[in-house]
Design an enzyme around this catalytic site. Structure first.
Site, PDB file in Angstrom:
ATOM      1  N   ARG A  23      19.351  -5.626 -27.262  1.00 41.25           N
ATOM      2  CA  ARG A  23      18.149  -5.784 -26.445  1.00 41.25           C
ATOM      3  C   ARG A  23      17.031  -6.469 -27.217  1.00 41.25           C
ATOM      4  NH1 ARG A  23      19.301  -0.207 -25.385  1.00 41.25           N
ATOM      5  NH2 ARG A  23      20.416   0.015 -23.407  1.00 41.25           N
ATOM      6  N   CYS A  46      31.288  15.933 -24.098  1.00 43.99           N
ATOM      7  CA  CYS A  46      30.795  17.246 -23.657  1.00 43.99           C
ATOM      8  C   CYS A  46      31.232  17.565 -22.232  1.00 43.99           C
ATOM      9  CB  CYS A  46      29.266  17.290 -23.734  1.00 43.99           C
ATOM     10  SG  CYS A  46      28.580  16.940 -25.360  1.00 43.99           S
ATOM     11  N   ASP A 288      27.998  12.459 -34.986  1.00 44.04           N
ATOM     12  CA  ASP A 288      28.695  13.633 -35.507  1.00 44.04           C
ATOM     13  C   ASP A 288      29.191  13.472 -36.935  1.00 44.04           C
ATOM     14  OD1 ASP A 288      28.248  14.586 -32.997  1.00 44.04           O
ATOM     15  OD2 ASP A 288      30.337  14.613 -32.353  1.00 44.04           O
ATOM     16  N   TYR A 431       4.938  28.943 -12.202  1.00 44.13           N
ATOM     17  CA  TYR A 431       5.329  30.222 -11.612  1.00 44.13           C
ATOM     18  C   TYR A 431       5.412  30.115 -10.099  1.00 44.13           C
ATOM     19  CZ  TYR A 431       4.756  34.640  -9.217  1.00 44.13           C
ATOM     20  OH  TYR A 431       4.918  35.681  -8.344  1.00 44.13           O
TER      21      TYR A 431
END
Length: 457
Positions: A23, A46, A288, A431
């Site tokens: 990019r 995952c 990783d 809330y």
């Protein structure tokens, strides 16, 4: 004259780095060659347990960008090609085409090492038998699903009870298997303190999963056809039509080790804030295969998470492309689930805090995900750890039903900001009865932690 960037590894970090660099610099300024030994790129490992469990329709849904899409962006992506040697002095890598066996050298001006992690596979009798599966790549997922389709029975044994272990236990339960989890540790989820891990154990048993904790696997039995048929320990034998290994991973740094690059205590590459390998201005590493700085413990750790890997790639690509970015470190946030149970953790466990030299207090509270009178309010347990003298938040663990897992993000932000538990009690959280009690469970825990800090003097 253009520079050449070579990327080793075509998943999250490697292709995020390549894409970000592209990019910022066009092909006339920067040539990009990426090597990937598998068939797939830029996919979510995952998501594999949720594909196996049926929540995701197929592997294509886990792919963010295909090899063809990367090539269309002027990235010379070579799949089915493994890098076998790294020549740091000569600034070149040796690659081998897996199908033809042909080998060749490729020079670089800048190098990105994104080799990922390798699943732990203990050297045990029967470990390589058909029907024994690790879950690390899309190819692994396809092989496991093929075994599940052909299996004559419905007995599964999962070895290990970390994130992958509990997620795969859920996937197999959802596919109608009788699931046994054999776990070397006393409780599942050793990323939690033992009291919180016990809650996970209790919930998994309640889901019909047989939990065998504190037991090491000694061998995997096989039948006359060579297929796995049992998991053995010193105390018992557990019948199995399929076995899934969920023992964790180690950094895949054999190339780096052979090239003399610096590795940390966990075997991961060591980098600076810009994700450059220490002492090597032209080499970057992420994902990783690296160790990251734990901002609370003040040491490097190996944490294999897609969130970090993608951020590393963005940082690396920005720096190679002429920009500037850093990755300062982590507080150790992770979430997982097994069936309806959600598990979140961030920061230090009690033993981590002690090892780092902190004197701490810890509190545990019981609350609900919604206002108690609102339908489907679910129980939630929150554990909070704070520094004894200052009241600084050190860690939070949450186990509960719907709405529990992502609440840990409140504590993750507080940890990153260096907040005290007293400061947390004033947080202006959203809330409404369908979402939370008047006092959110995290704030209830913070209030109790304030009292514990004051009582400790």
């Amino acid at each position: 004259m253009s520079e050449r960037l070579v990327v080793i590894g075509g998943d999250a970090t490697g292709m995020a780095a390549a894409s970000q660099a592209r990019r910022l610099k066009g092909p006339d300024e920067l040539e990009i060659i990426a090597f990937e030994r598998g068939r797939h790129t830029s996919y979510s490992a995952c998501g594999i347990p949720y594909w196996v469990g049926g929540d995701v329709a197929g592997p294509e849904d886990l792919v963010a960008r295909t090899p063809e899409e990367h090539r269309a962006r002027d990235i010379d992506l070579r799949t089915g090609t493994e890098v076998t040697e790294l020549d740091v002095e000569g600034r070149r890598v040796r690659a081998r085409e897996l199908e033809s066996g042909g080998e060749y050298w490729t020079s670089y001006d800048k190098l990105v090492i994104a080799t990922g992690a390798a699943p732990l596979r203990p050297d045990l009798p029967g470990i390589d038998a058909p029907g024994v599966h690790g879950v690390q790549t899309l190819d692994d997922g396809e092989r496991l699903l093929a075994t599940l389709t052909r299996a004559r029975g419905k007995r599964a044994v999962v070895v290990g009870a970390g994130y992958i272990g509990v997620e795969m236990a859920e996937a197999l339960i959802r596919r109608g298997y009788d699931v046994t989890v054999v776990n070397h540790a006393p409780q599942p989820m050793t990323t939690l303190d033992a009291d919180m891990g016990a809650l996970v154990d209790e919930a998994m048993r309640g889901m019909g999963i047989t939990m065998v904790n504190g037991t090491a696997v000694t061998a995997l039995g096989t039948g006359p056809d060579g297929h796995v048929n049992a998991v053995r320990t010193d105390e018992a034998e557990y019948p199995a039509d399929v076995v899934v290994l969920g023992l964790g991973v180690r950094p895949q740094t054999d190339l780096a080790r052979a090239a003399g690059l610096p590795l940390g205590p966990s075997g991961g590459l060591l980098t600076d804030l810009a994700m450059r390998v220490r002492g090597h201005e032209e080499i970057y590493a992420g994902g990783d295969c690296v160790e990251v700085l734990d901002l609370l413990a003040g040491r490097t750790r190996h944490i294999a998470l897609g969130t970090h890997a993608n951020k590393h790639g963005q940082v690396i690509g920005s720096n190679i492309g002429g920009g500037y970015a850093t990755f300062p470190g982590v507080v150790g946030t992770a979430v997982s689930k097994v069936c309806e149970l959600e598990i979140g953790r961030t920061g230090l466990r009690e033993r981590d805090a002690a090892a780092a030299g902190y004197q701490c207090v810890s509190v545990t509270i019981e609350s609900t995900s919604r206002a108690g009178y609102y339908p489907d309010a679910a129980p939630m347990t929150v554990k909070m750890i704070a520094e004894r003298v200052t009241g600084r938040l050190l860690g939070t663990q949450i186990v509960g039903r719907e709405g529990a897992g992502k609440r840990v993000d409140i504590a993750a932000v507080a940890l990153t900001a260096g907040m005290t538990v007293e400061q947390m009690t004033a947080l202006d959280l959203g809330y409404a009865p369908p979402f939370s009690p008047v006092w959110d469970p995290v704030l209830v825990a913070a209030r109790k932690a304030v009292k514990a800090v004051r009582a400790a003097g």
